[in-house]
Structures are given as C-alpha cells and as structure tokens.
Design an enzyme around this catalytic site. Structure first.
Site, PDB file in Angstrom:
ATOM      1  CD  GLU A  35      51.523  48.934  53.374  1.00  0.00           C
ATOM      2  OE1 GLU A  35      50.948  47.821  53.367  1.00  0.00           O
ATOM      3  OE2 GLU A  35      51.918  49.484  54.408  1.00  0.00           O
ATOM      4  CG  HIS A  36      50.338  48.709  47.234  1.00  0.00           C
ATOM      5  ND1 HIS A  36      49.231  48.521  46.431  1.00  0.00           N
ATOM      6  CD2 HIS A  36      49.916  49.457  48.273  1.00  0.00           C
ATOM      7  CE1 HIS A  36      48.190  49.174  46.958  1.00  0.00           C
ATOM      8  NE2 HIS A  36      48.577  49.743  48.088  1.00  0.00           N
ATOM      9  CB  THR A  37      55.974  44.353  48.458  1.00  0.00           C
ATOM     10  OG1 THR A  37      55.524  44.331  49.815  1.00  0.00           O
ATOM     11  CG2 THR A  37      56.796  45.606  48.220  1.00  0.00           C
ATOM     12  CB  ALA A 131      41.223  51.777  60.872  1.00  0.00           C
ATOM     13  CD  GLU A 168      39.793  40.806  51.552  1.00  0.00           C
ATOM     14  OE1 GLU A 168      39.869  40.088  52.561  1.00  0.00           O
ATOM     15  OE2 GLU A 168      39.568  42.010  51.603  1.00  0.00           O
ATOM     16  CG  ASP A 180      45.855  42.422  54.685  1.00  0.00           C
ATOM     17  OD1 ASP A 180      46.997  42.909  54.775  1.00  0.00           O
ATOM     18  OD2 ASP A 180      44.954  42.916  53.990  1.00  0.00           O
TER      19      ASP A 180
HETATM   20  C1  GLA Z   1      45.798  45.765  51.502  1.00  0.00           C
HETATM   21  C2  GLA Z   1      45.790  44.357  50.926  1.00  0.00           C
HETATM   22  C3  GLA Z   1      47.134  43.671  51.117  1.00  0.00           C
HETATM   23  C4  GLA Z   1      48.279  44.538  50.627  1.00  0.00           C
HETATM   24  C5  GLA Z   1      48.145  45.960  51.187  1.00  0.00           C
HETATM   25  C6  GLA Z   1      49.174  46.899  50.611  1.00  0.00           C
HETATM   26  O1  GLA Z   1      45.931  45.706  52.893  1.00  0.00           O
HETATM   27  O2  GLA Z   1      44.779  43.596  51.538  1.00  0.00           O
HETATM   28  O3  GLA Z   1      47.122  42.427  50.450  1.00  0.00           O
HETATM   29  O4  GLA Z   1      48.351  44.544  49.234  1.00  0.00           O
HETATM   30  O5  GLA Z   1      46.865  46.512  50.945  1.00  0.00           O
HETATM   31  O6  GLA Z   1      50.436  46.545  51.062  1.00  0.00           O
END
Ligand code: GLA
Length: 395
Positions: A35-37, A131, A168, A180
């Site tokens: 996450e956030h990587t 969500a 986005e 995503d």
């Molecule tokens: C959101 C962003 C992704 C990612 C996550 C965190 O989903 O769209 O690109 O940064 O947060 O992992």
C-alpha cells in the site's frame, strides 16, 4: 444489480437510438498487500475482483463522445477534438471525468482524436463506490479497452493502464499511482498481479485460495474518502521529501538496511512515512515468496504487519478500519488489513470458509457496540481482468 449483456444492449439502444458495437467489462480490485508503494516505484500485489463495470459502446459519425450511466441518467457530451480545451477550462466534472478522461488520455498517448470516430458510451457497474475497491479504475479500464478496440489503437494493456492513470491524475485530479488500473487490466482468476511499479513488469501469482479453504472477506466501513483531496497527496509529498533527503529520486532505492541512516536524517514523521514504504515493499516480496513456498495459509502475519505499519507509521487508517481488522482476527481470520488508499473505505480479512458468517456477524456487532455506522461485508473472488464480453464466460 448487474445488468445482463442483453439488458444493457437494450438500454443503450433505447437511450442512444442505435445499437452498440459491443460491451466491454473491467473489474474493481482488492490490494492484497503493498500500500502506497506504487507511486514510490515499489511493489504491489493486488487482484481483480468479481465486481465489474460494463461499458456498452457504439459508434457515431460526428466526432463527439457522449457518456451516460445506469446510475446517473444524465448524458454528457463533448467533441473529442475539444476535450483538451474542456479539461483546461475545468469543464469535465463528476463521474464523467473517468470515461472522458480516458478518451483524452488516449489522445495524449498518441491516438489522433481529430480523426477517430465518435462514440456513445453507457456505463453500468457493480463495483461499490467509495469502498476503496477502485470503481474508478474499473470504469477507466473498461472504456480504455473498448476504445482501444474500436479505434484500432493496438495499445498494450500496460499502456492502457498508464492511460487510465493519466486520466485519473490530470482529469479527475487524484495523484494516484498505477496499481488499480494494472490490477483491473492484468488480473487473472484465482491469482494476484505482482507488479514492479518501476519497470512495470507484471507477473501473475497463483493464490490457491479455494484449495486452501480460504475466503477473502471485504469489510466496507462505509466511511467515504477521496484521493483528490487531503491526506493521500500529503502522504505522497512526505515520501518525495523523504526520498530527496535520502539523496534519491524514489523510495524504491531505500532498503530496510538504510533505515538507521534514515532515522538520523529525517524528522520523526517523515521517517515513519519512509519506514512504512520501505518495509511494505519488503512485505510484498516476502508475501510472493511465502505464497509460492507455503501457500496462502502462511501469509497472515504479513497482512497483519502491513496493517500495523499503515496504522502507526503511515497513519492512514481510521478507528473503524482498525476495529474491523481486530474483530476479524479475534474471530478466526488468519490475517487482516485495511486495503486501498486509506482514510475510509474497506479492510480485508483472509478467513477459513466455514468461519466467514461468524466473522461477518462479529464485525457488524462490534460496529454497533462502538456506535459506528453499519458496515457492509461480502466475500470477493480473484477474477479475470478486463475483456470484451462474449469473449468467454466471464462478464
Ligand atoms: C489508491 C491509489 C493507488 C494506490 C493506493 C494505495 O488506491 O489509486 O494508486 O496508491 O491508493 O496503495
């Protein structure tokens, strides 16, 4: 409720006055770990889920793009060649920014928007909004794949993921990474997508959940969040500042062994942001290794550690997410963590099939006892990525 191809085709024909060329579908995603990587050029391990967006798309002869949906019946239209001007003028707003943004971003990646044919697009979706399951990437990916086919662009799926991310970032205005859209476009049944966000090399990693008797339970707190404002971009800025102070352009270049030096160089908050990203990258690599060697029953501790890191170091969890994670674990989950960007949205738990109803009931009861709004819980199945419907049984 999801509409069948026939229902969606009928709705399209009624609304647009002509039949669609076809229907394309793309899934939302759950991030298993990492996450956030992604925007730190690190590693992620998401999977596509069995909740999908469907885009019925038909051709027009006048160079106009018109979009509407089954959830918001208003139609929005622009000349394709005028999308850049509309974007700069801030005229592309609301959910239509996702499909219109994709058309614009295809132009930025080389499609000639002044010569391609116009399109009508009707969107239908079963991916819950807000969500943290990437309902936005599902729209982007379904539309990107449809226009790629209809405009004969021949872009790879990796390039279509970049198109979705650009939409986005520059049209919706959320400074998100590539995870995503990659999950939505590259996912496969019973597997996760192991993505190196620096090289963009992707590998499909079998999960073997059914064989191990495990379900993935989503616990949606129904606390909504937006990545176009506030916390998400602050975290991104902290990572960039941390990398710069460490003398590198990206935290991908910082390893667990560098953390002592990071602690000396950085203020406490920046250090903890950096430590989350650096240790999370390592946890993704460890998860892939453990999945291969021992299977999914052995990854619980890594999921748990990821949640603690997001809660304490990255500080993107909220009390509702912490409660869902703790309650799931106390009631038999083998691991649990919040998933997605944070500040709301959903947590996931890896739960033996037979315990799913008990975990769901316990989470609902715990939320009631804490005075929180009622959560929504459901299981998800790792599923196939975006495709033209009719190509196989998946839709
Ligand atoms: C959101 C962003 C992704 C990612 C996550 C965190 O989903 O769209 O690109 O940064 O947060 O992992």
């Amino acid at each position: 409720m999801s509409k069948t191809i026939d229902e969606l085709t009928a709705r399209f024909t009624e609304f647009m006055g002509h039949a669609p060329e076809g229907v394309w579908s793309a899934p939302g995603r759950v991030n298993l770990i990492g996450e956030h990587t992604d925007y730190n050029e690190g590693f992620v391990l998401p999977f596509a889920i069995d909740r999908r967006t469907r885009a019925a798309v038909g051709l027009r002869t006048d160079g106009v793009i018109r979009v509407t949906s089954t959830f918001d019946h208003t139609a929005v239209e622009f000349p394709l060649a005028g999308l850049e001007a509309a974007r700069t003028a801030g005229e592309i707003v609301g959910w239509s920014a996702y499909p219109l943004g994709v058309a614009w971003a295809l132009g930025q990646h080389g499609a000639d928007l002044s010569s391609v044919t116009g399109v009508d697009i009707l969107i239908d979706s079963t991916v819950p909004v807000g969500a943290g399951l990437s309902s936005s990437a599902a729209i982007e990916s379904s539309v990107a794949l449809a226009l790629n086919d209809l405009w004969n662009l021949d872009f790879t799926r990796e390039k279509l993921a970049k198109v979705g991310q650009l939409a986005e970032n520059e049209v919706v205005g959320a400074p998100t990474g590539i995870m995503d859209q990659s999950a939505s476009l590259l996912g496969a049944a019973d597997a996760a997508v192991f993505l190196d966000c620096r090289s963009l090399e992707a590998q499909v990693v079998p999960l073997g959940l059914a064989k191990a008797g495990l379900s993935i339970l989503v616990m949606d707190t129904r606390v909504s969040h937006s990545h176009a404002t506030g916390g998400y971009s602050e975290r991104r800025a902290a990572c960039e500042a941390g990398a710069a102070a460490m003398g590198t352009s990206s935290l991908r270049d910082v390893s667990v062994g560098d953390l002592d030096r990071a602690r000396e160089l950085l203020d406490d908050v920046t250090f903890r942001r950096v430590r989350h990203v650096v240790t999370e990258n390592q946890r993704v690599l460890d998860t892939v290794r453990v999945l291969g060697a021992e299977g999914p029953l052995a990854i619980g501790a890594l999921l748990d550690a990821s949640h603690v890191s997001m809660r304490d170091d990255f500080e993107i969890s909220i009390p509702e997410l912490d409660l869902a994670v703790e309650t799931a674990r106390d009631n038999g989950a083998i691991g649990a963590r919040m998933t997605g960007g944070g500040f709301g949205g959903a947590a996931i738990a890896l739960v033996p099939h037979a315990l799913v109803p008990a975990v769901e009931a316990a989470v609902v009861a715990a939320f009631a006892a804490a005075g929180y709004g009622e959560p929504v819980t459901f299981t998800v199945t790792p599923s196939q990525g975006a495709q033209r419907m009719g190509d196989s049984a998946v839709g």
